[in-house]
Design a protein around this motif. Structure first.
Motif, PDB file in Angstrom:
ATOM      1  N   ALA A 131       0.836  -1.209   0.000  1.00 28.37           N
ATOM      2  CA  ALA A 131       0.000   0.000   0.000  1.00 28.37           C
ATOM      3  C   ALA A 131       0.867   1.253   0.000  1.00 28.37           C
ATOM      4  CB  ALA A 131      -0.927  -0.014   1.205  1.00 28.37           C
ATOM      5  N   CYS A 132       2.000   1.220   0.699  1.00 27.49           N
ATOM      6  CA  CYS A 132       2.913   2.368   0.717  1.00 27.49           C
ATOM      7  C   CYS A 132       3.470   2.661  -0.675  1.00 27.49           C
ATOM      8  CB  CYS A 132       4.083   2.114   1.661  1.00 27.49           C
ATOM      9  SG  CYS A 132       3.658   2.079   3.417  1.00 27.49           S
ATOM     10  N   LYS A 133       3.548   1.635  -1.514  1.00 24.15           N
ATOM     11  CA  LYS A 133       4.130   1.781  -2.840  1.00 24.15           C
ATOM     12  C   LYS A 133       3.081   2.040  -3.930  1.00 24.15           C
ATOM     13  CE  LYS A 133       8.560   1.181  -2.015  1.00 24.15           C
ATOM     14  NZ  LYS A 133       9.558   2.216  -2.344  1.00 24.15           N
ATOM     15  N   LYS A 134       1.875   2.394  -3.535  1.00 26.70           N
ATOM     16  CA  LYS A 134       0.870   2.765  -4.528  1.00 26.70           C
ATOM     17  C   LYS A 134       1.357   3.973  -5.330  1.00 26.70           C
ATOM     18  CE  LYS A 134      -2.710   0.015  -3.411  1.00 26.70           C
ATOM     19  NZ  LYS A 134      -3.422  -0.876  -4.349  1.00 26.70           N
ATOM     20  N   LYS A 135       1.175   3.927  -6.627  1.00 24.88           N
ATOM     21  CA  LYS A 135       1.647   5.034  -7.466  1.00 24.88           C
ATOM     22  C   LYS A 135       0.900   6.323  -7.173  1.00 24.88           C
ATOM     23  CE  LYS A 135       2.812   6.227 -12.225  1.00 24.88           C
ATOM     24  NZ  LYS A 135       2.834   5.784 -13.639  1.00 24.88           N
ATOM     25  N   ASP A 136      -0.398   6.204  -6.910  1.00 23.99           N
ATOM     26  CA  ASP A 136      -1.207   7.375  -6.566  1.00 23.99           C
ATOM     27  C   ASP A 136      -0.992   7.695  -5.086  1.00 23.99           C
ATOM     28  OD1 ASP A 136      -3.076   9.331  -6.079  1.00 23.99           O
ATOM     29  OD2 ASP A 136      -4.797   8.182  -6.801  1.00 23.99           O
ATOM     30  N   PRO A 137      -0.432   8.866  -4.766  1.00 20.82           N
ATOM     31  CA  PRO A 137      -0.166   9.200  -3.354  1.00 20.82           C
ATOM     32  C   PRO A 137      -1.411   9.137  -2.476  1.00 20.82           C
ATOM     33  CG  PRO A 137       0.864  10.803  -4.825  1.00 20.82           C
ATOM     34  CD  PRO A 137      -0.009   9.940  -5.674  1.00 20.82           C
ATOM     35  N   ALA A 138      -2.558   9.486  -3.050  1.00 19.98           N
ATOM     36  CA  ALA A 138      -3.793   9.502  -2.259  1.00 19.98           C
ATOM     37  C   ALA A 138      -4.188   8.110  -1.795  1.00 19.98           C
ATOM     38  CB  ALA A 138      -4.923  10.127  -3.073  1.00 19.98           C
TER      39      ALA A 138
END
Length: 353
Positions: A314-321
């Motif tokens: 989850a920390c590495k999601k491309k979308d910061p939101a």
């Protein structure tokens, strides 16, 4: 009259014994959970990882170790008169760092080396004064006129030397998955504190690669993490629509968050004015890489990584939101620690049930 024989239902005991054993087992597990809760609660409190620290002095004061009385921050005059430089122990782009002595105690004296970066130096001093807490290195004094800062000395140095420290015979007992996970929890606690600080949401900008991140933090003698360098700590103000940019040069590499990289491709030359700003979720992107360093390759560290897989993904999601907050990451780390301590204390608990 002939007495009728009495028949004993011998199948009662085999049924009752397992029931009693199961009840005892469940009671033991409940008791163990209670003890684990008390242990972890005591651990967080006694090791200085709680929100309030009774050891802290009022603003503008400090104290060392077990000393009861608080001392006002040292002034220019006191620093010049009472502090003696011993040797240079480091130099960065902004300041030079000297191991020094004050009243027979080791301290650290930092002095500006590049006059062009005096604003960065003064910003770091401002942050250091305002953010004094259990998460930040202790300020002992300063002299703005001479661009000098005096802070507490920690002999184990920055986190860059963690693995070397853990191979010293004195500290080999600390080289466990449990202690390494606690250090990762400390690190995420610092990030959480910066994201919800008294000054607002602050972003740790001196973090373009792993070595740079590790150099910003100190390892204390009782194996905790303190943030040491606050020169690059811009503030996000969503209500005012103000985001941040970490410097004015192009950032590259997988370590920095996607939104920190130039979005217009190699065919378009980098221009700072065209680079979109971003928020504190850049810090979240970097947590898995820093935690991976903390966990190392000791027995049990791969099990910890397995339990942290989902939150790190989850920390590495491309979308910061879509990334979790630092508080959510911290909550997950603590839950994993509690779970693994419980399983280590009662191996095979799941199979018994």
């Amino acid at each position: 009259m002939e007495k009728k024989p009495h028949f004993v239902r011998r199948d009662f005991l085999p049924r009752e014994v397992p029931s009693i054993s199961l009840a005892l087992l469940l009671a033991a597990i409940l008791l163990l959970n209670a003890l684990l809760y008390l242990y972890l609660n005591k651990f967080y409190n006694s090791q200085g990882r709680v929100e309030t620290d009774p050891g802290l002095c009022p603003f503008g004061h400090f104290k060392f170790g077990a000393v009861k009385n608080c001392t006002p921050w040292l002034s220019c005059e006191a620093i010049n008169r009472e502090v003696r430089k011993l040797k240079c122990v480091g130099e960065g782009a902004v300041k030079k760092v000297f191991l020094s002595e004050w009243k027979e105690k080791k301290v650290v004296l930092s002095q500006l080396t590049n006059s062009e970066l005096k604003e960065d130096f003064l910003h770091g001093l401002k942050m250091l004064k305002a953010l004094q807490s259990k998460y930040v290195v202790r300020l002992l004094g300063y002299c703005e006129q001479q661009f000098t800062i005096l802070t507490e000395y920690h002999p184990l140095g920055s986190l860059k030397g963690l693995n070397e420290t853990l191979h010293i015979p004195k500290y080999k007992g600390m080289n466990t998955w449990h202690r390494r996970l606690m250090l990762a929890i400390d690190y995420v606690s610092v990030i959480r504190y910066l994201h919800s600080s008294p000054l607002g949401t602050l972003v740790m900008c001196d973090s373009n690669d792993l070595d740079k991140v590790l150099s910003q933090y100190l390892l204390t003698s009782d194996f905790h993490v303190l943030v040491n360098d606050l020169d690059a700590l811009p503030r996000v103000n969503r209500s005012a629509g103000r985001l941040v940019k970490c410097g004015h040069r192009e950032l590259r590499g997988e370590f920095v968050a996607p939104e920190q990289r130039w979005p217009y491709g190699d065919d378009v030359p980098f221009e700072d004015d065209l680079m979109p700003p971003y928020d504190e979720k850049t810090d979240i992107w970097k947590i898995p890489d820093v935690s991976n360093f903390f966990l190392g390759h000791v027995e049990g560290s791969d099990i910890v990584r397995l339990h942290l897989f989902d939150i790190h993904a989850a920390c590495k999601k491309k979308d910061p939101a879509e990334r979790p907050s630092a508080q959510e990451v911290l909550d997950t780390y603590r839950k994993v620690l509690t779970l693994l301590v419980r399983e280590a204390a009662v191996p095979g608990t799941r199979e018994m049930l």
